[in-house]
Design a protein around this motif. Sequence first.
Motif, PDB file in Angstrom:
ATOM      1  N   ARG A  83       0.834  -1.203   0.000  1.00  0.00           N
ATOM      2  CA  ARG A  83       0.000   0.000   0.000  1.00  0.00           C
ATOM      3  C   ARG A  83       0.867   1.250   0.000  1.00  0.00           C
ATOM      4  N   ARG A  84       1.936   1.229   0.785  1.00  0.00           N
ATOM      5  CA  ARG A  84       2.821   2.396   0.837  1.00  0.00           C
ATOM      6  C   ARG A  84       3.573   2.588  -0.488  1.00  0.00           C
ATOM      7  N   GLU A  87       1.009   3.949  -3.044  1.00  0.00           N
ATOM      8  CA  GLU A  87       0.717   5.356  -2.759  1.00  0.00           C
ATOM      9  C   GLU A  87       1.866   6.261  -3.196  1.00  0.00           C
ATOM     10  N   GLU A  90       1.725   6.498  -6.928  1.00  0.00           N
ATOM     11  CA  GLU A  90       0.652   7.395  -7.361  1.00  0.00           C
ATOM     12  C   GLU A  90       1.057   8.854  -7.184  1.00  0.00           C
TER      13      GLU A  90
END
Length: 308
Positions: A83-84, A87, A90
């Motif tokens: 997830r990190r 992110e 992104e």
Amino acid sequence: MGEDEPSVPLSHRVPDLGALELLLAVARLGSLGRAARARGISQPAASSRIRSMERQLGVALVERSPRGSRLTDAGALVTDWARRVVEAAEAFDAGAQALRGRRDSRLRVAASMTIAEYLLPGWLIALRAELPGTAVSLLAGNSSVVAERLLAGEADLGFVEGLAVPAGLDGAVIAHDRLVVVAAPSHPWTRRRGELTADELAATPLILRERGSGTRQVLDAALAAHGGLAEPLLELASTTAVKAAVVSEAAPSVLSELAVGEELGARRLVEIPVRGLRLGRELRAVWPAGQRPAGPARRLLGLTRGTP
């Protein structure tokens, strides 16, 4: 890590972003099939990608059952890391898009006088139809000035009329042009029976563009074998000023055929044939060496390709 220490490449065990995004979808949706549909791939392809990631990491990530799919303890930990990473990716992508948006919001063009006056307006109208949100600024000057602006980072794309690509720049031929000798209708050259010779042209004080202009470079080179240009009667910094001086009967000149078409058609100027003198030239788009035009500059370059 010190400045002199070699950088360490990412381990071959780090999955790619697509695989990490699929794992996050499994965690969010609780089903490999639903995750596959969300990512726009088939369930067998999703299963294969998860298995490949498990082999790559050396741990099991997902437990499959008739009721769905759940993360293993290791899978939950990897998902948190994933997830990190996603992110951060992104955020990186958003920043890159912002940079492209800033680049695409403006275009700085530097062009030699003839191209700026007689060719660029049509190209810029076509560019505005395609990229209405791009603000265009134009600096018109001689070919030497165009090269200086590009090398100083003050222009994104340039157009020149000289004999070759200026030092430090790359370029492409976009059109061909011809220089013509012109005089006022009352000038004695318009009544002579034979053609003017190159020696006569070289020996005549003319009204000329300043040194550094593409027109002057071509003329200097063409007459070098005929004794070189005589001292000009006038040196002017714009084609419009040169034409006005010739029309006023001050002296003949040598100008781009593009620039004098209207005056020749209206008989305000007369073309004087010159025997044995070739005054053709190439018009070029130019940019800093090794930096291919991008964004609006690339599109403008594409619009010049249809120029006769």
